[in-house]
Scaffold this motif. Structure first.
Motif, PDB file in Angstrom:
ATOM      1  N   ASP A 193       0.779  -1.228   0.000  1.00 54.72           N
ATOM      2  CA  ASP A 193       0.000   0.000   0.000  1.00 54.72           C
ATOM      3  C   ASP A 193       0.818   1.289   0.000  1.00 54.72           C
ATOM      4  N   LEU A 194       1.988   1.283   0.634  1.00 50.42           N
ATOM      5  CA  LEU A 194       2.777   2.507   0.601  1.00 50.42           C
ATOM      6  C   LEU A 194       3.241   2.834  -0.821  1.00 50.42           C
ATOM      7  N   PRO A 195       3.814   1.852  -1.566  1.00 51.45           N
ATOM      8  CA  PRO A 195       4.136   2.145  -2.967  1.00 51.45           C
ATOM      9  C   PRO A 195       2.882   2.450  -3.791  1.00 51.45           C
ATOM     10  N   PHE A 196       1.800   1.711  -3.509  1.00 51.18           N
ATOM     11  CA  PHE A 196       0.562   1.923  -4.273  1.00 51.18           C
ATOM     12  C   PHE A 196       0.052   3.343  -4.090  1.00 51.18           C
ATOM     13  N   ASP A 197      -0.100   3.771  -2.845  1.00 53.28           N
ATOM     14  CA  ASP A 197      -0.613   5.115  -2.583  1.00 53.28           C
ATOM     15  C   ASP A 197       0.297   6.183  -3.176  1.00 53.28           C
ATOM     16  N   ALA A 198       1.602   6.011  -2.982  1.00 50.37           N
ATOM     17  CA  ALA A 198       2.549   7.001  -3.484  1.00 50.37           C
ATOM     18  C   ALA A 198       2.502   7.088  -5.004  1.00 50.37           C
ATOM     19  N   ILE A 199       2.524   5.923  -5.675  1.00 52.95           N
ATOM     20  CA  ILE A 199       2.536   5.904  -7.148  1.00 52.95           C
ATOM     21  C   ILE A 199       1.219   6.404  -7.721  1.00 52.95           C
ATOM     22  N   GLN A 200       0.105   5.923  -7.171  1.00 49.88           N
ATOM     23  CA  GLN A 200      -1.200   6.308  -7.706  1.00 49.88           C
ATOM     24  C   GLN A 200      -1.436   7.818  -7.597  1.00 49.88           C
ATOM     25  N   PHE A 201      -1.191   8.366  -6.430  1.00 46.43           N
ATOM     26  CA  PHE A 201      -1.447   9.795  -6.255  1.00 46.43           C
ATOM     27  C   PHE A 201      -0.441  10.640  -7.028  1.00 46.43           C
ATOM     28  N   CYS A 202       0.787  10.155  -7.161  1.00 42.73           N
ATOM     29  CA  CYS A 202       1.773  10.891  -7.951  1.00 42.73           C
ATOM     30  C   CYS A 202       1.370  10.928  -9.428  1.00 42.73           C
ATOM     31  N   ILE A 203       0.997   9.770  -9.972  1.00 41.34           N
ATOM     32  CA  ILE A 203       0.556   9.716 -11.372  1.00 41.34           C
ATOM     33  C   ILE A 203      -0.650  10.627 -11.579  1.00 41.34           C
ATOM     34  N   TYR A 204      -1.609  10.528 -10.668  1.00 35.10           N
ATOM     35  CA  TYR A 204      -2.831  11.332 -10.783  1.00 35.10           C
ATOM     36  C   TYR A 204      -2.520  12.825 -10.747  1.00 35.10           C
ATOM     37  N   GLU A 205      -1.738  13.249  -9.775  1.00 36.58           N
ATOM     38  CA  GLU A 205      -1.436  14.672  -9.626  1.00 36.58           C
ATOM     39  C   GLU A 205      -0.631  15.203 -10.817  1.00 36.58           C
ATOM     40  N   ALA A 225     -12.163  12.147 -13.396  1.00 37.44           N
ATOM     41  CA  ALA A 225     -12.491  10.731 -13.274  1.00 37.44           C
ATOM     42  C   ALA A 225     -11.662   9.875 -14.232  1.00 37.44           C
ATOM     43  N   ILE A 226     -11.500  10.350 -15.468  1.00 34.35           N
ATOM     44  CA  ILE A 226     -10.716   9.602 -16.469  1.00 34.35           C
ATOM     45  C   ILE A 226      -9.250   9.507 -16.036  1.00 34.35           C
ATOM     46  N   ILE A 227      -8.692  10.614 -15.563  1.00 35.38           N
ATOM     47  CA  ILE A 227      -7.303  10.609 -15.096  1.00 35.38           C
ATOM     48  C   ILE A 227      -7.163   9.684 -13.891  1.00 35.38           C
ATOM     49  N   GLY A 228      -8.142   9.709 -12.986  1.00 33.78           N
ATOM     50  CA  GLY A 228      -8.122   8.824 -11.820  1.00 33.78           C
ATOM     51  C   GLY A 228      -8.173   7.361 -12.209  1.00 33.78           C
ATOM     52  N   ALA A 229      -8.990   7.033 -13.220  1.00 32.79           N
ATOM     53  CA  ALA A 229      -9.082   5.648 -13.690  1.00 32.79           C
ATOM     54  C   ALA A 229      -7.757   5.176 -14.278  1.00 32.79           C
ATOM     55  N   PHE A 230      -7.124   6.016 -15.069  1.00 30.55           N
ATOM     56  CA  PHE A 230      -5.851   5.680 -15.692  1.00 30.55           C
ATOM     57  C   PHE A 230      -4.774   5.447 -14.629  1.00 30.55           C
ATOM     58  N   ALA A 231      -4.693   6.360 -13.663  1.00 27.96           N
ATOM     59  CA  ALA A 231      -3.698   6.227 -12.594  1.00 27.96           C
ATOM     60  C   ALA A 231      -3.943   4.973 -11.761  1.00 27.96           C
ATOM     61  N   GLY A 232      -5.204   4.687 -11.464  1.00 27.67           N
ATOM     62  CA  GLY A 232      -5.540   3.515 -10.653  1.00 27.67           C
ATOM     63  C   GLY A 232      -5.237   2.207 -11.365  1.00 27.67           C
ATOM     64  N   MET A 286      -9.514  -3.843 -13.063  1.00 29.14           N
ATOM     65  CA  MET A 286     -10.834  -3.292 -13.343  1.00 29.14           C
ATOM     66  C   MET A 286     -11.384  -2.578 -12.110  1.00 29.14           C
ATOM     67  N   TRP A 287     -11.251  -3.237 -10.950  1.00 28.21           N
ATOM     68  CA  TRP A 287     -11.768  -2.687  -9.701  1.00 28.21           C
ATOM     69  C   TRP A 287     -11.082  -1.375  -9.344  1.00 28.21           C
ATOM     70  N   ILE A 288      -9.741  -1.351  -9.416  1.00 24.08           N
ATOM     71  CA  ILE A 288      -9.020  -0.148  -9.022  1.00 24.08           C
ATOM     72  C   ILE A 288      -9.139   0.939 -10.094  1.00 24.08           C
ATOM     73  N   GLY A 289      -9.212   0.536 -11.365  1.00 24.96           N
ATOM     74  CA  GLY A 289      -9.403   1.522 -12.424  1.00 24.96           C
ATOM     75  C   GLY A 289     -10.740   2.233 -12.282  1.00 24.96           C
ATOM     76  N   ILE A 290     -11.811   1.450 -12.141  1.00 28.95           N
ATOM     77  CA  ILE A 290     -13.132   2.057 -11.938  1.00 28.95           C
ATOM     78  C   ILE A 290     -13.166   2.787 -10.597  1.00 28.95           C
ATOM     79  N   GLY A 291     -12.545   2.156  -9.600  1.00 28.27           N
ATOM     80  CA  GLY A 291     -12.506   2.772  -8.282  1.00 28.27           C
ATOM     81  C   GLY A 291     -11.775   4.104  -8.292  1.00 28.27           C
ATOM     82  N   GLY A 292     -10.645   4.171  -9.033  1.00 23.56           N
ATOM     83  CA  GLY A 292      -9.914   5.428  -9.151  1.00 23.56           C
ATOM     84  C   GLY A 292     -10.759   6.500  -9.810  1.00 23.56           C
ATOM     85  N   SER A 293     -11.541   6.087 -10.818  1.00 24.58           N
ATOM     86  CA  SER A 293     -12.426   7.024 -11.494  1.00 24.58           C
ATOM     87  C   SER A 293     -13.457   7.602 -10.525  1.00 24.58           C
TER      88      SER A 293
END
Length: 320
Positions: A193-205, A225-232, A286-293
């Motif tokens: 989760d630490l790499p996940f949170d760091a990478i996901q939020f960095c990509i998104y931002e 939402a689209i950017i969030g899905a891609f990052a997730g 699929m879950w995290i992509g939709i979830g990120g969106s």
């Protein structure tokens, strides 16, 4: 008079060129400032913390409720050993108890992430904004793990049919395995989760910053939402092996099939082959992509609504 006229013309031409060059440099500086930090604003820690807690809690509850069945299928795929069959009944098993943990965990994560991000962006040079986002994501993830891990342990035991309800799961885990049983797989959880949170939020931002600079306007909800899905989706795929290890350690209970992270990896590879480390990658992406969106769409929408409810003199100091 001719030489004098030429001298004046040359000087005028030189002045015009200098003026154009200075104006171009000023415009360039303005452009880069708007892309990155903009004008330096007062740092209101408690307001940023409060709005982060509200926005994070709201986004976490919405996304967890919407995608819980997919998460259940993913967990069961990862937990089954060998060629066992997946049970598709009770896909919402344990949702209520899980929401009781997701709400404070999501609120805590964003509540810590937002002020940490804002402070780091003020400290770090503009060209190191990605490092600020990575660091803030890791710090937020660590803070939220204190709530996330017990919630995840209980949820996954319920999803795999080991207990009938969340209260029973907490009581029986604590009685059989002790308090540390609620933090089973904590190391692997942080490893994932630490790499996940760091990478996901960095990509998104970073994607938001680039898109906003190109569009020269604020992003709307569908774009967030689209950017969030891609990052997730990208982050979810990268961290699937870590998720498999975390799941195996958390659902093993008192049987202690695995002695730790490295023993878990060796056992899985030896008994099931390397592809087993990618079990559940389809549902997970699929879950995290939709979830990120959903998460980032709701998050940004809620942050904007909270910003609009501030006193008029505070709205001009709105932070991204």
């Amino acid at each position: 008079m001719a030489p004098l006229t030429l001298g004046v013309d040359a000087k005028t031409s030189s002045d015009v060129s200098n003026w154009k060059m200075q104006n171009l440099q000023l415009e360039t500086k303005k452009l880069f400032a708007s892309v990155s930090m903009g004008e330096e604003k007062p740092f209101d820690f408690f307001r940023i913390l409060f709005e982060g807690v509200i926005a994070g809690g709201t986004a976490g509850v919405v996304v967890e409720t919407a995608l819980y069945p997919i998460d259940t299928i993913k967990t069961r795929l990862q937990a089954v050993r060998g060629g066992g069959k997946i049970n598709f009944k009770g896909l919402y098993s344990g949702l209520a108890g899980n929401l009781a943990g997701v709400l404070p965990a999501s609120a805590l994560f964003v509540g810590v992430y937002e002020p940490t991000k804002q402070k780091l962006l003020q400290i770090f040079p503009e060209n190191l904004s990605a490092a600020a986002h990575l660091t803030a994501g890791a710090i937020g993830g660590f803070a939220a793990s204190l709530v996330r891990v017990p919630t995840e342990v209980v949820k996954q035991r319920l999803q795999t049919g080991q207990y009938a309800s969340a209260p029973d799961a907490v009581r029986l885990i604590a009685s059989k395995e002790g308090f540390k049983g609620l933090y089973a797989g904590y190391g692997s959880f942080l490893l994932r989760d630490l790499p996940f949170d760091a990478i996901q939020f960095c990509i998104y931002e970073q994607l938001r910053i680039s898109y906003k600079a190109a569009a020269r306007r604020d992003l709307n909800d569908p774009e967030n939402a689209i950017i969030g899905a891609f990052a997730g989706a990208i982050t979810g795929a990268i961290t699937t092996p870590l998720d498999v290890i975390k799941t195996r350690l958390m659902v093993q209970g008192s049987a202690n099939q695995y002695k730790g992270i490295f023993d878990c990896v060796q056992t899985i590879v030896r008994e099931e082959g390397p592809p087993a480390l990618l079990k559940g990658i389809g549902p997970r992406v699929m879950w995290i992509g939709i979830g990120g969106s959903i998460f980032f769409g709701v998050l940004e929408r809620t942050k904007r609504m909270l910003a609009q409810r501030r006193p008029v003199h505070d709205q001009n100091s709105k932070e991204d």
